[in-house]
Design a protein around this motif. Sequence first.
Motif, mmCIF file in Angstrom:
data_model
loop_
_atom_site.group_PDB
_atom_site.id
_atom_site.type_symbol
_atom_site.label_atom_id
_atom_site.label_comp_id
_atom_site.label_asym_id
_atom_site.label_seq_id
_atom_site.Cartn_x
_atom_site.Cartn_y
_atom_site.Cartn_z
ATOM 1 N N GLY A 1 10.386 -1.431 -1.441
ATOM 2 C CA GLY A 1 9.730 -2.353 -0.519
ATOM 3 C C GLY A 1 9.041 -1.658 0.637
ATOM 4 N N VAL A 2 9.609 -0.555 1.094
ATOM 5 C CA VAL A 2 8.994 0.211 2.190
ATOM 6 C C VAL A 2 7.591 0.647 1.775
ATOM 7 C CG1 VAL A 2 9.118 2.384 3.491
ATOM 8 C CG2 VAL A 2 11.171 0.981 3.217
ATOM 9 N N GLN A 3 7.472 1.174 0.558
ATOM 10 C CA GLN A 3 6.162 1.615 0.055
ATOM 11 C C GLN A 3 5.199 0.437 -0.054
ATOM 12 O OE1 GLN A 3 7.487 3.370 -3.621
ATOM 13 N NE2 GLN A 3 7.693 5.397 -2.731
ATOM 14 N N MET A 4 5.719 -0.697 -0.518
ATOM 15 C CA MET A 4 4.884 -1.892 -0.657
ATOM 16 C C MET A 4 4.354 -2.331 0.714
ATOM 17 S SD MET A 4 5.351 -5.450 -0.001
ATOM 18 C CE MET A 4 7.120 -5.684 -0.023
ATOM 19 N N ASN A 5 5.226 -2.318 1.723
ATOM 20 C CA ASN A 5 4.816 -2.754 3.060
ATOM 21 C C ASN A 5 3.876 -1.765 3.740
ATOM 22 O OD1 ASN A 5 5.725 -5.407 3.551
ATOM 23 N ND2 ASN A 5 7.833 -4.671 3.658
ATOM 24 N N GLU A 6 4.026 -0.485 3.394
ATOM 25 C CA GLU A 6 3.082 0.516 3.923
ATOM 26 C C GLU A 6 1.669 0.217 3.391
ATOM 27 O OE1 GLU A 6 4.704 4.309 2.845
ATOM 28 O OE2 GLU A 6 6.107 4.349 4.528
ATOM 29 N N ARG A 7 1.601 -0.136 2.102
ATOM 30 C CA ARG A 7 0.289 -0.479 1.510
ATOM 31 C C ARG A 7 -0.280 -1.747 2.154
ATOM 32 N NH1 ARG A 7 2.918 0.984 -3.283
ATOM 33 N NH2 ARG A 7 3.229 -1.193 -3.903
#
Length: 279
Positions: A105-111
Amino acid sequence: MPFIQWYPGHIAKAERQLKEQLNRVDVIFEVLDARIPLASHHPDVPGWIGDKPRLVVLNRTDMIPESVRQGWLNWFAAQGETLYCTNAKQGKGIKALKKAAQAAGVQMNERRQQRGMRPRAVRAVVIGFPNVGKSALINRLLGRKVAASARRAGVTRQLQWIRISDALELLDAPGIIPAKLENQEDAVKLAICEDIGEAAYDNQQIGAALIDLLVELNFDNILSSRYQLDPQNITGEEYIESLGNSKFKGDTERATMQLLNDFRKGVMGKIPLELPQLI
């Protein structure tokens, strides 16, 4: 070999609804039965999810020996997959799973941030064959019972979103089965482990197949000591007939159900039906 084919309407509908929801999902939990990790992998899942992160969950690890669990960890690592081992009944391995979902989710929110969008909770979906322990896993992730859970196939009948925390939302999907069970050896293992509905098969044929498989995997000593009947040099069908005659007044159906339930509930011991080194 017994022929198994099971594709009830609610499974077809669930598959259609699941595909519609997948574009809203960030991460996929694919739950496998530790006794049959390869037979309980749905062959279409990789194609459905594309490049979305998939967490492979080996559930029911309490039902296989530690050496076999370790073997599967190594086997999946060799395929480039990280395996998450859980026992949803007792809540083991759940923390690591939550962490992995949140990391995705961290990666998703960074995008999202890069596109000027606000962060949101991670959306995960739990998929797998019927009765591999998906609902029990969701209840453990949530810390309370929201998903119906039972030791039989087909309990979850519809898709539902469940909020785990501010950081994680889960989609509970009904068990999904390929439209055609092409590999009948796998289908037999699914039936033995009760991971497809009993309308799909004949109990006595599946009981006989269990005996033959246990002999092939060198677990015949378990049968000899538990039922005082040596399975060597006879077929599974003959074994069930002998067991029915010696213990159940000739009732082969009762003998069959005793065998299947002893295996399914773990009463026979920790018995895997697939071994990583044999693949």
